[in-house]
Each structure stands twice: as C-alpha cells, then as structure tokens.
Design an enzyme around this catalytic site. Sequence first.
Site, PDB file in Angstrom:
ATOM      1  N   THR A 273      -4.697  11.064   0.120  1.00 15.71           N
ATOM      2  CA  THR A 273      -5.980  11.179   0.813  1.00 15.71           C
ATOM      3  C   THR A 273      -5.875  12.213   1.933  1.00 15.71           C
ATOM      4  O   THR A 273      -4.788  12.553   2.390  1.00 15.71           O
ATOM      5  CB  THR A 273      -6.429   9.841   1.432  1.00 15.71           C
ATOM      6  OG1 THR A 273      -5.488   9.447   2.431  1.00 15.71           O
ATOM      7  CG2 THR A 273      -6.573   8.764   0.377  1.00 15.71           C
TER       8      THR A 273
ATOM      9  N   HIS B 165       0.782  -1.224   0.000  1.00 12.48           N
ATOM     10  CA  HIS B 165       0.000   0.000   0.000  1.00 12.48           C
ATOM     11  C   HIS B 165       0.824   1.290   0.000  1.00 12.48           C
ATOM     12  O   HIS B 165       0.264   2.388  -0.064  1.00 12.48           O
ATOM     13  CB  HIS B 165      -0.887  -0.040   1.248  1.00 12.48           C
ATOM     14  CG  HIS B 165      -1.982   0.957   1.280  1.00 12.48           C
ATOM     15  ND1 HIS B 165      -2.450   1.621   0.170  1.00 12.48           N
ATOM     16  CD2 HIS B 165      -2.718   1.430   2.308  1.00 12.48           C
ATOM     17  CE1 HIS B 165      -3.423   2.430   0.517  1.00 12.48           C
ATOM     18  NE2 HIS B 165      -3.597   2.332   1.815  1.00 12.48           N
TER      19      HIS B 165
ATOM     20  N   TYR C 131     -12.422   7.204  11.346  1.00 10.15           N
ATOM     21  CA  TYR C 131     -11.647   7.699  10.199  1.00 10.15           C
ATOM     22  C   TYR C 131     -12.256   7.218   8.895  1.00 10.15           C
ATOM     23  O   TYR C 131     -12.669   6.069   8.766  1.00 10.15           O
ATOM     24  CB  TYR C 131     -10.208   7.187  10.306  1.00 10.15           C
ATOM     25  CG  TYR C 131      -9.386   7.321   9.035  1.00 10.15           C
ATOM     26  CD1 TYR C 131      -8.777   8.526   8.700  1.00 10.15           C
ATOM     27  CD2 TYR C 131      -9.214   6.240   8.168  1.00 10.15           C
ATOM     28  CE1 TYR C 131      -8.028   8.651   7.549  1.00 10.15           C
ATOM     29  CE2 TYR C 131      -8.460   6.358   7.005  1.00 10.15           C
ATOM     30  CZ  TYR C 131      -7.869   7.565   6.701  1.00 10.15           C
ATOM     31  OH  TYR C 131      -7.132   7.688   5.552  1.00 10.15           O
TER      32      TYR C 131
END
Length: 820
Positions: free
Chosen positions: A514, A370, A501
Amino acid sequence: MFAMPESLDESLASEQPPNSDVQKSSPHNTDAPFSPLERDPLASHGPKRRRGITYAAEDKLPKLPIPELEDTCRKYQAVLAPLQNRREQEDTAAAVHEFLKSDGSELQARLKKYATGKTSYIEQFWYDSYLNFDSSVVLNLNPFFLLEDDPTPARNNQVTRAASLVISSLCFVRAVRKEELPPDTLKGTPLCMYQYSRLFSTARIPTENGCQIAQDSGSRHVVVLCKGQFYWFDVLDDNSDIIMTEKDMALNLQVIVDDAERTPIQEAAKGALGVLSTENRKIWAGLRDVLTRDEDSNNAECLSIVDSALFILCLDYTEPKTGAELCGNMLCGTSEVVKGVQIGTCTNRWYDKMQIIVCKNGSAGINFEHTGVDGHTVLRMASDVYTDTILRFAKSINGQAPSLWTSTSPDPSKRDPESFGDVSTIPHKLEWDMLPELSTALRFAETRLADLIQQNEFEILEFAGYGKNFITSMGFSPDAFVQMAFQAAYYGLYGRVENTYEPAMTKVFLHGRTEAIRVATAESTAFVKTFWADDEPRRKVDALKKATQKHTALTKECAKALGQDRHLYALYCVWQRAVDEEGAEAASSNGCSSPVDGSPSDMGVTSQRGGSISHSPPRSANKKTADKTTSASPSPRRPLQQMPSLFSDSGYDRINTTIISTSNCGNPALRHFGFGPSSADGFGIGYIIKDDSISVCISSKHRQTRRFVDSLEAYFAEIKRLLRSVKKGEGAGRSKARESEKEKTVGKGKAIKIDGQPEGEDQVPVEEEVDEGLGGYGFFDAGMLLQALKASQKEKERPSDKAVGNARRAIGKKLRLNEY
C-alpha cells in the site's frame, strides 16, 4: 519448530515458486531442517516457472517505482501544510531545502543501488517494521472482518456454520496451492498474487531480537480452540486435496464442542495458553523458550502443531447481542471475570495466526496476522469463502449449480479412504504441561489483556439513508465523499484538522502493498471550515466538490506508488543502514569489536515513539545514534551519523503520527471490518460503502466514540439535504427549452429512476472512479515500532520423516467418535 525466516535479502534470487515441492515436515517437529524457501517464507522472488493460472501474470508485473526525490519532497510539504502553522511550515521548507542540497541525493543514490536486482525497494523495510513491533498485537496490529450471516437457515448454529466456513476455506487453500485461483484484476489490469502464497500455514514467531514469520508449506491440519482448549485433526492429504465432507467436519466439531463442555470453564481458563500470544513480544519469546526447553514435556510438540496449522478455528461459547459487541469480539474478544477467573472469549484466541471465529449463534468473522498480507488479500479470501458456502448449499439442492473454482480434485465423499494416505481425521486434544511459571505467566498475561480491552471502546454506524448509488448520482466518488464526512465530523467536534491516513493498494506492482493517502489537504480544510460556517448551500457543495476531486487525484497518484510516505521511509532506512555501517567501520578502525549484529543487508530502523503510530525516529533514538558517533578525521562530505534535516524536523514526526486512521475495505460478504486506534488520542475507522448503505466501525481509547458516530450520522443527513437543496435550486433555473423538452417526454413511456436518486433529480457525471478496489487495508504507518531486525535464528536438524510421522500420531489425547 518449523520454517524460521532469516533476512529477506538472502533469498531474493531464489527461483522457487511459492508452493514448490519441499521436504515435508510434521507439524510437531522442532528439530527439522528446512529448505531456504521455508526458512524465509516472505521471500522467493525473481522469475519463476508456474504451472497454474494464479501466478500467470506475475512475471509481467512492473516493479514498484522509486519516485523522484524532488517530487517526493514537494508532496511531503503539501501534505504537511494543513497540519502546521506558518512558522512550522517555514521550518519544514528550510529542512527540505537543506535535505535536497546535502543528504537527499546521496540517500536516493544509495536507495537505487540497494534496490538493484531486488523485487521491491521497500519490502525488506516493510517486514522489519512489522516484525519489530514489541507490544501486544491485539488491538495494535491485527484487524478483523465480520462476515454477513449465512443466508441459508440450516447454518444458523455454530457447528454447521463453522463446518461450512472451514470446508470453503479449505477449497480456497486448495485453489491457492494448486494455482487454480483466478488472479485478481483491477479494470482488466492483473494484480500481484504473491500474498496469497503466505496466507495459510504461517505464524508470527517472537524471538529476543524481534519476530519472524514461519511457514510450513506442507501443512495439512487445522487447530480448533473451544473454551481455551486446543484440538487438531488433518483435513488435507499430501496433494492438498480435501479429505473430509462438510458432514464429516460438522461431526468433528460437535465432538470437540462436547468434549470441551466436560471441563468447567473456570477450570479450562487456567490452561488457556492462547492468552500468551497477546503478551508483549519479548515476554512471549521468553515463554516460548519455557514451553520448549523440557525434553520430557509435550509442550514443544503442542506448540509446533499450533504454529504450523493451516489456520485456527475459534468456537466461542457466547452470543454477542449488538453489532458493536460483535466487532469487539472479533477484534480482541470479550473480558468477563467471574469469581476472579477470566472466562471471556479473549482466552479463546491465538493471535499469531489467521483465525476464523464463530459465535454460538453462528455469527462469524476473521482476525488475521497482518505482516505478510493486506486487507485486500484477506477480503478476497473472505468473500470467496462466503460465496462458496452459498454455492455449495445450492449444489446440494441442484447438482448442476455452478462452483466458484474450477478444480480437478476428487470429491472426498467419493474417495477411497485408503487414498488419503497417512492422515488422522479424528480430533486430538492437545494436553499442555502446565508448569508453575506458565500458570503465573498466563495469569499476568490475562490481566494485562483485560486492561487493554477495557482501555478501548467500539461503536458502529449502519447508515441506511443512502450509499454508493446516491453518492455517484450526485457526481461524487464514494470513497472521497465518505472521507470528507470523517473530516467534517471530526472538525465539528474539535474545531481542528488532524493527520488522517488511508491506504491505497499498490498491487498493480510486483509485491506491491500500500501507499499512504494523507487525507487532510488544503481543499479538505477549506471544505470543513465552509461546511461549519454560516454559508450558503451552493458554496458548501462547491467546496465539497473541490475537496473530493483533490482526494480522488491523490488516490490515483498513490495507487501508482507515487506518494511520499513509502519513499521517505525507505530513505530513512537507508540512512540508518549507512549509520550502522559507518559506526562498525569506525569501531573496527579503533581496534574495537563491532556492536552491530547481522549482515549488511539487514537494514536497520530505529524504534519509534512508544504508543505513537509512526515511522519517524524519536528524538531520544536520534540522540543515542549521535552520541555513538566516533571521532574521525575531517571529511569533505557531511557525516551520515548526523540525522538528515528532513527527518529531524518536527514535521516528520507530525506526518507519521496518525490521529484518524481509516480504511475502505469491504463488499457484500462483510457486515463490518475494523481495527484498533492507531494512537492514544486517535480513532480507528473501518468502513464499507454498499449500494444503499454505509457501514462504519470506529474504535478509540474512550474518546467520545459514540458522540463521533452521532456527529457522522448527522453529517450524512445534513449533506444530503444540502445536495438536494442545491439540486432543486438548479432545477428552478432551467431554461424554457429544457422545460419544454421535459414536457414532451410526458406520457411517452415510464421514466427510469436511478437507484438512490431522488425523484425529479438529474444524473450528474461522477468523478472518475479511481478509488474502486484500491482500498487495501494496511497498518504500515498506523502503529508499529520501527527498529532493526539484526539477528537470525540458527536451525536445528530434524529426524527422519519416518520418525516424525510416528511421533506425530502420538501427540494429543485421541477423542473417540463413537462416544457421541
């Protein structure tokens, strides 16, 4: 080894495009020199000349803005307020006031100076936060996608489904490399495409000083894992054109499956070195040194072939029976110990790279590293691959059927094999030298992984009662509506509001990732309390409307990169960098050598609370920094070694400890997606809002996950009942004129019913749809240790390309196709 990146800042001024021509290296070569781009694959910024359509809008994208300090501090207090009692709110207000008066303006000025000439003010800090995570990436960092089953009956078995997915994935690779991939847009606005250049042939490489991302931009082979055994073969030529048909691919994969079957699984498990990629990163770094230290061993070449592959294909021998089991298999594999030997699919993985996982029955998913890519990017790849498999099947029936990508590349079935160049399309099996210490390490890694898997549980909800159509017909934003469902379900179980979140995609900016939406607000808190109180339906629906409107407004702000989390984190990193620099200067002035590694551009981040999802500094780390401060003559300004009041306040720990970590990331190509919980007492929630259904995958460390799913399902049913009752009440109070108008329409044509809207209900204007497409999955503040990356790897020189080519052909046992 290939492409080891150094500091991101070193190549910020690079003029090379993501896929510029560089000296090509063999996958196995460990001593090769690399271009600056290959050494630093997560950089390559600045204006670029590109020949294709993929990056055509890149130069026109705005940079990520640095918010105003006062605005960030105001928003910070607002998102903390629902999580604090009155005294804590007062303490935070005092800390913010002190910060604005003292350190804040100086840190803001330092951040702006640092960002000058850089692509993004947050990017370096972002990569450091990921790459300095020391614990296992399994269940902590890597997310998963579970694809829908292939609708074509012929692909319901493992080999045909895998062959189809690999060929479609290679088409995607080709489209990216040749810049033929149409760029992403959001309501006509182009999005940054940079992450696609880092999607394939990259690997997370552990070192003693944190991980690094490496990339071989000339990679042309894939690695296949089957029962823990490794195989590889070439699939592209030097021009990134595909050299195999789907039939060729299926033949190769069947050969691999048959060969893997020859070794009993208990025996194969003893050499399943992929388990080592699940270890603590420092332990894994030491084991990689063991793999590469013996010059007479094949291990270094085998390791580099795996690292440099385009991606990993995992062929599992199991068939998970339930949706929850499928999700667990895609996220962390299964754990099954038989006669003391681990034979679960957890041994059939390599977590440092993107993995396409296909079960025995053809169920398939993706597990991805990721660091360099977010969920939105991998979602585009997954949905395009899924779509392409269907279109290629249609094309086999009707040659005039459309193709997903426009390409000038030749059809491999019509090419002369001589045109492929120096390639090896026959599978080779990698044969590792199992040194005694590797066997021991593999055993310990497997038992720790089994512990980790057993510590987590997964449950799914495939709610078919309604979806996007009904929600919008009631006048709500789908994402905000579902987020309030999570808030209400949690409050109904525990009677409190927790830090929640959700990521908002910021790819409308150059190299955007993001921003954090903090879901718990004053409005959402008022709603959950009203919902669970003995109150009238109208008041509950009104409270829901206010809460969803607030969430929509927050989403809109965060999509513009005007949230508080990233900005505060960057200011924290700037402060830490200043502490490091001042400490070095003080040590130097006292005649001591500086203990600080790296260049000034390596902006450090102290490590975080173990096990907590945070990017605020732990109190222990803060004290350690303060203890290292050297005495100096009085200064008119506050010494930066003293932690700024905002970061030392308990509120900063609170906002960076996520209990409910969520993400909306999906489309019809996906059945589920998800990730592990971000804290020991939290939930990880991945969800997909479809037209007439809602799919949710929830994980936790055995925190009554099934009960939470049941509460969520009950809420969905109850809120629909409330909405209908309120709507019915509104209908009963209609004016005579309205009723008369309705009567006049009877018999004058068939009434058009909106999908998902109950009979007799009016369409309500939906909230402005700002969340559509903005949910990009990001783990940035959902669970990594944040510490400085202060070391760089020195590269060795490699032999000539000719020597590389000759050596590469000798790696691995060649499988004979005519045996099958």
